[in-house]
Design an enzyme around this catalytic site. Sequence first.
Site, PDB file in Angstrom:
ATOM      1  N   GLY A   9       6.786   4.618   8.469  1.00 58.29           N
ATOM      2  CA  GLY A   9       5.917   5.793   8.624  1.00 58.29           C
ATOM      3  C   GLY A   9       6.034   6.346  10.029  1.00 58.29           C
ATOM      4  N   GLU A  49       9.802   0.725  10.708  1.00 65.14           N
ATOM      5  CA  GLU A  49      10.790   1.805  10.534  1.00 65.14           C
ATOM      6  C   GLU A  49      10.034   3.099  10.796  1.00 65.14           C
ATOM      7  OE1 GLU A  49      13.947   1.406   9.640  1.00 65.14           O
ATOM      8  OE2 GLU A  49      13.943  -0.675   8.931  1.00 65.14           O
ATOM      9  N   GLU A  70       3.266   6.917  15.579  1.00 64.18           N
ATOM     10  CA  GLU A  70       1.877   6.755  16.004  1.00 64.18           C
ATOM     11  C   GLU A  70       1.198   5.597  15.259  1.00 64.18           C
ATOM     12  OE1 GLU A  70      -0.390  10.110  14.841  1.00 64.18           O
ATOM     13  OE2 GLU A  70      -2.263   9.188  15.483  1.00 64.18           O
ATOM     14  N   ILE A  71       1.325   5.579  13.940  1.00 63.01           N
ATOM     15  CA  ILE A  71       0.678   4.508  13.161  1.00 63.01           C
ATOM     16  C   ILE A  71       1.432   3.190  13.365  1.00 63.01           C
ATOM     17  CG2 ILE A  71      -0.034   3.770  10.849  1.00 63.01           C
ATOM     18  CD1 ILE A  71      -1.631   6.140  11.878  1.00 63.01           C
ATOM     19  N   GLY A  72       2.743   3.279  13.539  1.00 63.38           N
ATOM     20  CA  GLY A  72       3.524   2.060  13.813  1.00 63.38           C
ATOM     21  C   GLY A  72       3.002   1.344  15.053  1.00 63.38           C
ATOM     22  N   LYS A  95       0.853  -1.200   0.000  1.00 66.29           N
ATOM     23  CA  LYS A  95       0.000   0.000   0.000  1.00 66.29           C
ATOM     24  C   LYS A  95       0.885   1.245   0.000  1.00 66.29           C
ATOM     25  CE  LYS A  95      -2.033   2.852   2.978  1.00 66.29           C
ATOM     26  NZ  LYS A  95      -2.134   4.037   2.111  1.00 66.29           N
ATOM     27  N   GLU A 123       9.355  15.142  16.099  1.00 66.40           N
ATOM     28  CA  GLU A 123       9.786  15.023  14.703  1.00 66.40           C
ATOM     29  C   GLU A 123       8.988  16.039  13.884  1.00 66.40           C
ATOM     30  OE1 GLU A 123       8.657  11.479  12.346  1.00 66.40           O
ATOM     31  OE2 GLU A 123      10.756  11.398  11.760  1.00 66.40           O
ATOM     32  N   CYS A 159      13.184  10.463   7.686  1.00 69.08           N
ATOM     33  CA  CYS A 159      13.089   9.938   9.057  1.00 69.08           C
ATOM     34  C   CYS A 159      14.425  10.051   9.788  1.00 69.08           C
ATOM     35  CB  CYS A 159      12.585   8.503   9.055  1.00 69.08           C
ATOM     36  SG  CYS A 159      13.433   7.456   7.885  1.00 69.08           S
TER      37      CYS A 159
HETATM   38  P1  NDP Z   1       1.657   7.912   8.406  1.00 69.17           P
HETATM   39  O1  NDP Z   1       2.423   7.071   9.350  1.00 69.17           O
HETATM   40  O2  NDP Z   1       0.232   8.168   8.672  1.00 69.17           O
HETATM   41  O3  NDP Z   1       1.745   7.310   6.910  1.00 69.17           O
HETATM   42  C1  NDP Z   1       2.627   6.299   6.501  1.00 69.17           C
HETATM   43  C2  NDP Z   1       1.868   5.195   5.772  1.00 69.17           C
HETATM   44  O4  NDP Z   1       0.953   4.571   6.669  1.00 69.17           O
HETATM   45  C3  NDP Z   1       1.021   5.708   4.610  1.00 69.17           C
HETATM   46  O5  NDP Z   1       0.963   4.732   3.604  1.00 69.17           O
HETATM   47  C4  NDP Z   1      -0.335   5.847   5.267  1.00 69.17           C
HETATM   48  O6  NDP Z   1      -1.410   5.814   4.363  1.00 69.17           O
HETATM   49  C5  NDP Z   1      -0.358   4.622   6.133  1.00 69.17           C
HETATM   50  N1  NDP Z   1      -1.347   4.695   7.215  1.00 69.17           N
HETATM   51  C6  NDP Z   1      -1.974   5.778   7.718  1.00 69.17           C
HETATM   52  N2  NDP Z   1      -2.826   5.422   8.698  1.00 69.17           N
HETATM   53  C7  NDP Z   1      -2.739   4.084   8.805  1.00 69.17           C
HETATM   54  C8  NDP Z   1      -3.365   3.135   9.617  1.00 69.17           C
HETATM   55  N3  NDP Z   1      -4.260   3.483  10.549  1.00 69.17           N
HETATM   56  N4  NDP Z   1      -3.041   1.826   9.470  1.00 69.17           N
HETATM   57  C9  NDP Z   1      -2.132   1.450   8.552  1.00 69.17           C
HETATM   58  N5  NDP Z   1      -1.512   2.310   7.736  1.00 69.17           N
HETATM   59  C10 NDP Z   1      -1.796   3.619   7.849  1.00 69.17           C
HETATM   60  O7  NDP Z   1       2.390   9.269   8.256  1.00 69.17           O
HETATM   61  P2  NDP Z   1       1.723  10.660   7.792  1.00 69.17           P
HETATM   62  O8  NDP Z   1       1.678  10.614   6.347  1.00 69.17           O
HETATM   63  O9  NDP Z   1       0.443  10.922   8.478  1.00 69.17           O
HETATM   64  O10 NDP Z   1       2.753  11.683   8.382  1.00 69.17           O
HETATM   65  C11 NDP Z   1       2.623  12.090   9.745  1.00 69.17           C
HETATM   66  C12 NDP Z   1       3.961  12.221  10.376  1.00 69.17           C
HETATM   67  O11 NDP Z   1       4.600  10.968  10.382  1.00 69.17           O
HETATM   68  C13 NDP Z   1       4.932  13.112   9.607  1.00 69.17           C
HETATM   69  O12 NDP Z   1       4.748  14.424   9.932  1.00 69.17           O
HETATM   70  C14 NDP Z   1       6.242  12.579  10.052  1.00 69.17           C
HETATM   71  O13 NDP Z   1       6.609  13.169  11.274  1.00 69.17           O
HETATM   72  C15 NDP Z   1       5.981  11.114  10.260  1.00 69.17           C
HETATM   73  N6  NDP Z   1       6.428  10.293   9.134  1.00 69.17           N
HETATM   74  C16 NDP Z   1       7.535   9.570   9.318  1.00 69.17           C
HETATM   75  C17 NDP Z   1       8.008   8.807   8.293  1.00 69.17           C
HETATM   76  C18 NDP Z   1       9.237   8.018   8.447  1.00 69.17           C
HETATM   77  O14 NDP Z   1       9.759   7.504   7.460  1.00 69.17           O
HETATM   78  N7  NDP Z   1       9.738   7.860   9.630  1.00 69.17           N
HETATM   79  C19 NDP Z   1       7.352   8.758   6.975  1.00 69.17           C
HETATM   80  C20 NDP Z   1       6.126   9.526   6.918  1.00 69.17           C
HETATM   81  C21 NDP Z   1       5.722  10.257   7.967  1.00 69.17           C
HETATM   82  P3  NDP Z   1      -2.088   7.186   3.849  1.00 69.17           P
HETATM   83  O15 NDP Z   1      -1.026   7.915   3.134  1.00 69.17           O
HETATM   84  O16 NDP Z   1      -3.160   6.676   2.978  1.00 69.17           O
HETATM   85  O17 NDP Z   1      -2.586   7.914   5.074  1.00 69.17           O
END
Ligand code: NDP
Length: 515
Positions: free
Chosen positions: A270, A292, A273-275, A218, A423, A326
């Site tokens: 990502g 990660e 929080e979502i992790g 995804k 972050e 990240c």
């Molecule tokens: P997310 O963690 O929400 O997004 C990363 C991935 O997870 C996307 O594919 C997203 O889909 C998906 N996702 C979102 N919600 C869920 C869920 N409930 N269950 C499973 N998968 C999900 O990051 P954001 O895009 O919201 O960014 C928010 C913050 O996260 C940023 O400001 C940054 O600080 C951090 N971040 C960190 C990253 C890293 O590599 N460490 C990468 C991205 C963000 P969708 O895009 O459809 O929401």
Amino acid sequence: MTSAIMHPMATDSDTRVATTGERAPNSWGLGDGQAIPWEYAPAPEARDIVALKERYGLFIGGRDVPSSDGKTFTSIDPSTEQPLAEISRATPADIDKAVRTARRAQRRSWGNLPGKERAKYLFRIARILQERSREFAVLESMDSGKPIKESRDVDVPLAAAHFWYYAGWADKLDYAFPGRVAKPLGVAAQIIPWNFPLLMLSWKIAPALAAGNTVVLKPASTTPLSALLFTDVCRQADLPPGVVNITPGPGEIGTVLASHPGVDKVAFTGSTEIGKKIQKSVAGTDKALTLELGGKAANIVFDDAPLDQAVEGIVNGIYFNQGEVCCAGSRLLVQESIADALIDKLKDRLATIRVGDPLDKNTDVGAINSKSQLEKITELVQSGVDEGADMYQPPCDLPERGYYFRPTLFTNVAQSHRIAREEIFGPVLSTLTFRTPDEAVEKANNTVYGLSAGVWTEKGSRILSMVSKMRAGVVWANTFNRFDPTSPFGGYKQSGFGREGGMHGLHAYVRLEDR
Ligand code: NDP
């Protein structure tokens, strides 16, 4: 307005320092002391190499299919806020279909292929990515907002390099894990972010396929297009149908995918929080999991460091990819005795950073990926000002449309400030000072994250000592943000667990059995 003529004698490094109002070096024959009367000419990369479709389907079983309810979402270009394409939005029924398809492909074809046959497909994918590299680079910059020089010189070559590297391992699993038998896990659910869309896809798909797994991936909702173009590469490489399935959709569909009972392995990159949510959703199952997550890396500069080099490393550490990285070096820890000199140099350097059109080859900092990310950065920067830190932003004109943010430098930052703890994921650097190496270690480790760090010093012994004391998965010495497919990458603490890259990355996709 300045004119757009570039002096014929100017080299790349000359152009980096030459901005209006500076003095021309003698070597240009303009005579010492003359103001340089020009600016960069626009150097836009042509978009016509990308043939955007109006509408993209899901990629399941080697075919483009609409989502089961026919719904779509729009991917936009963050540099212009204009729509790029309509994308099918996966439903739980589509995820179920994709996982079942991946399972069948794993059992019937991919999982039974000898490693050397799997390797051939991976080599083909790597070669096609290289052949189509310009197309991928332009599309990635359009969809994500990152500067073309980064997608062209970093994202796409590294993505191909991961397929080359793991192709080499596909028939050598016995050597990777001597004395054990490496079996594929089965179906891998992979969820990737928007900051390095194609590269994160490669980090995840290449080792999974090399080890005999099939995948359902995804992409992030703001950057699905390079993953969808990758489906074309799969077809071109004749990859058996169902080995790679791509299911764009909203965040929640990621949870549906991760918690699907037909999935054997979940790999997520990502936010922390979502992790955490994903970790909860797989708790109590026997699914393998790698996370990660976020970071708040310290980039530590000692008083014996070569300052000009360190300045380049600091700039690369935090302004590369708009700071949406990240492992970005978002906390600068500088030894007190050189702090003033370093900050002066840094401010001079910031004035030369070019913010603007991601498709202009001269652009250093492109567009922020989305409106919501821009709002998050803006809010956190305001908190830095409100909490009493000193903010510096170089004067620069931002385009009228699109999501842009000026490179920002905070000094006088306290460890308690939000900008030192959270972050930001934007082009924002928070500076703190230290007096002794022990204080530097203590401040560097004073974070819930532990993904990366940097150390700048001329003493090798100090580098080794610092590396052993810092809780960070990757520590760069006298450089920053260097990536290599052979090198494992991953974090401690709330930066997640598991490693991607290198043999460690392969390990995450196999079950080891006794002979
Ligand atoms: P997310 O963690 O929400 O997004 C990363 C991935 O997870 C996307 O594919 C997203 O889909 C998906 N996702 C979102 N919600 C869920 C869920 N409930 N269950 C499973 N998968 C999900 O990051 P954001 O895009 O919201 O960014 C928010 C913050 O996260 C940023 O400001 C940054 O600080 C951090 N971040 C960190 C990253 C890293 O590599 N460490 C990468 C991205 C963000 P969708 O895009 O459809 O929401």
